[in-house]
Motif scaffolding. Structure first.
Motif, PDB file in Angstrom:
ATOM      1  N   GLY A 136       0.825  -1.198   0.000  1.00 26.09           N
ATOM      2  CA  GLY A 136       0.000   0.000   0.000  1.00 26.09           C
ATOM      3  C   GLY A 136       0.860   1.248   0.000  1.00 26.09           C
ATOM      4  N   ILE A 137       0.508   2.224  -0.822  1.00 26.31           N
ATOM      5  CA  ILE A 137       1.227   3.497  -0.829  1.00 26.31           C
ATOM      6  C   ILE A 137       0.239   4.606  -0.456  1.00 26.31           C
ATOM      7  N   VAL A 138       0.637   5.438   0.507  1.00 24.48           N
ATOM      8  CA  VAL A 138      -0.208   6.539   0.964  1.00 24.48           C
ATOM      9  C   VAL A 138       0.078   7.768   0.117  1.00 24.48           C
ATOM     10  N   VAL A 139      -0.985   8.346  -0.474  1.00 26.86           N
ATOM     11  CA  VAL A 139      -0.850   9.545  -1.299  1.00 26.86           C
ATOM     12  C   VAL A 139      -1.858  10.582  -0.817  1.00 26.86           C
ATOM     13  N   ASP A 140      -1.625  11.842  -1.196  1.00 24.03           N
ATOM     14  CA  ASP A 140      -2.500  12.920  -0.742  1.00 24.03           C
ATOM     15  C   ASP A 140      -3.903  12.811  -1.327  1.00 24.03           C
ATOM     16  N   ALA A 141      -4.010  12.412  -2.594  1.00 22.44           N
ATOM     17  CA  ALA A 141      -5.310  12.298  -3.261  1.00 22.44           C
ATOM     18  C   ALA A 141      -5.127  11.562  -4.572  1.00 22.44           C
ATOM     19  N   VAL A 142      -6.197  10.945  -5.035  1.00 22.61           N
ATOM     20  CA  VAL A 142      -6.244  10.308  -6.353  1.00 22.61           C
ATOM     21  C   VAL A 142      -7.213  11.099  -7.200  1.00 22.61           C
ATOM     22  N   SER A 143      -6.866  11.333  -8.480  1.00 24.53           N
ATOM     23  CA  SER A 143      -7.704  12.233  -9.269  1.00 24.53           C
ATOM     24  C   SER A 143      -8.296  11.642 -10.532  1.00 24.53           C
ATOM     25  N   ASP A 144      -7.567  10.760 -11.244  1.00 26.49           N
ATOM     26  CA  ASP A 144      -8.069  10.395 -12.570  1.00 26.49           C
ATOM     27  C   ASP A 144      -7.334   9.181 -13.105  1.00 26.49           C
ATOM     28  N   VAL A 145      -7.884   8.615 -14.194  1.00 26.88           N
ATOM     29  CA  VAL A 145      -7.179   7.629 -15.007  1.00 26.88           C
ATOM     30  C   VAL A 145      -6.989   8.243 -16.379  1.00 26.88           C
ATOM     31  N   VAL A 146      -5.746   8.299 -16.849  1.00 27.81           N
ATOM     32  CA  VAL A 146      -5.412   8.986 -18.099  1.00 27.81           C
ATOM     33  C   VAL A 146      -4.632   8.049 -19.007  1.00 27.81           C
ATOM     34  N   THR A 147      -4.946   8.090 -20.305  1.00 27.09           N
ATOM     35  CA  THR A 147      -4.195   7.324 -21.298  1.00 27.09           C
ATOM     36  C   THR A 147      -3.131   8.219 -21.931  1.00 27.09           C
ATOM     37  N   PHE A 148      -1.878   7.775 -21.880  1.00 24.16           N
ATOM     38  CA  PHE A 148      -0.782   8.502 -22.514  1.00 24.16           C
ATOM     39  C   PHE A 148      -0.261   7.686 -23.691  1.00 24.16           C
TER      40      PHE A 148
END
Length: 205
Positions: A136-148
């Motif tokens: 598990g990795i703790v992050v400030d927030a998750v925002s989106d799924v993006v295709t690059f």
């Protein structure tokens, strides 16, 4: 505002449901052959093109491959483990599996911040020493799924040889922001991630 997209929250907005669906669809179908009518992505010899889960640490945006993501959840009780680096916060019990948890802020040497309703734990799958581990990795927030696409990803600039950049896959532009793409397996490849025999692989308790 960015929020933690995770099923453990009381309710999900339509945007959160869309992200949840994107993750599920990507895990189930990313390796299928695309339909002939779909435009082909540019050649990608490094294998970096594809869908990424975008998350935040402070003002910076980072991305990790969707196929590495197992689950996203809100912050919860973490059991401390003695004699591990500061960035290893401890372990959580995920449906009977023991999962080590890393605070990416501390891993990257950023100032710690108090956890909030937007704080997320992203459970990722990594392979180390021929063993699949969930971390598990703790992050400030998750925002989106993006295709690059391949032509949207730039190589990491060269830095001093004393600086380890092997965990950086590349830099991608998203609107007016630069997204730092992480090689999550290399970033989390250290003996501390296992904490105890079998813990990282999801040992049942």
């Amino acid at each position: 505002d960015s929020t933690c997209f995770c099923g453990s929250l009381p309710s999900l907005t339509s945007g959160e449901l869309s992200l949840e669906n994107d993750l599920n669809i990507e895990r189930n179908h990313m390796q299928t052959v695309p339909h002939a009518s779909q435009p082909a992505l540019p050649l990608d010899p490094d294998g970096r093109a594809g869908k990424y889960l975008i998350f935040h640490l402070g003002n910076e945006e980072f991305g990790t491959e969707v196929l590495k993501v197992r689950e996203i959840m809100g912050i919860q009780d973490i059991t401390p483990v003695p004699q591990v680096p500061e960035y290893v916060k401890g372990v959580i019990n995920l449906r009977g599996k023991v999962i080590p948890v890393v605070d990416l802020r501390l891993k990257f040497g950023l100032a710690p911040e108090e956890y909030s309703a937007r704080t997320c734990i992203i459970v990722v799958r990594t392979r180390q020493a021929d063993e699949e581990l969930m971390i598990g990795i703790v992050v400030d927030a998750v925002s989106d799924v993006v295709t690059f696409a391949a032509d949207q990803i730039r190589p990491v600039p060269e830095f001093s040889s004393a600086l380890d950049t092997q965990f950086l896959m590349g830099l991608a532009r998203l609107e007016d922001q630069v997204v730092i793409l992480l090689d999550i397996e290399h970033l989390l490849s250290s003996p501390e991630m296992q904490l105890s025999d079998g813990a990282g692989s999801g040992k049942s308790v």
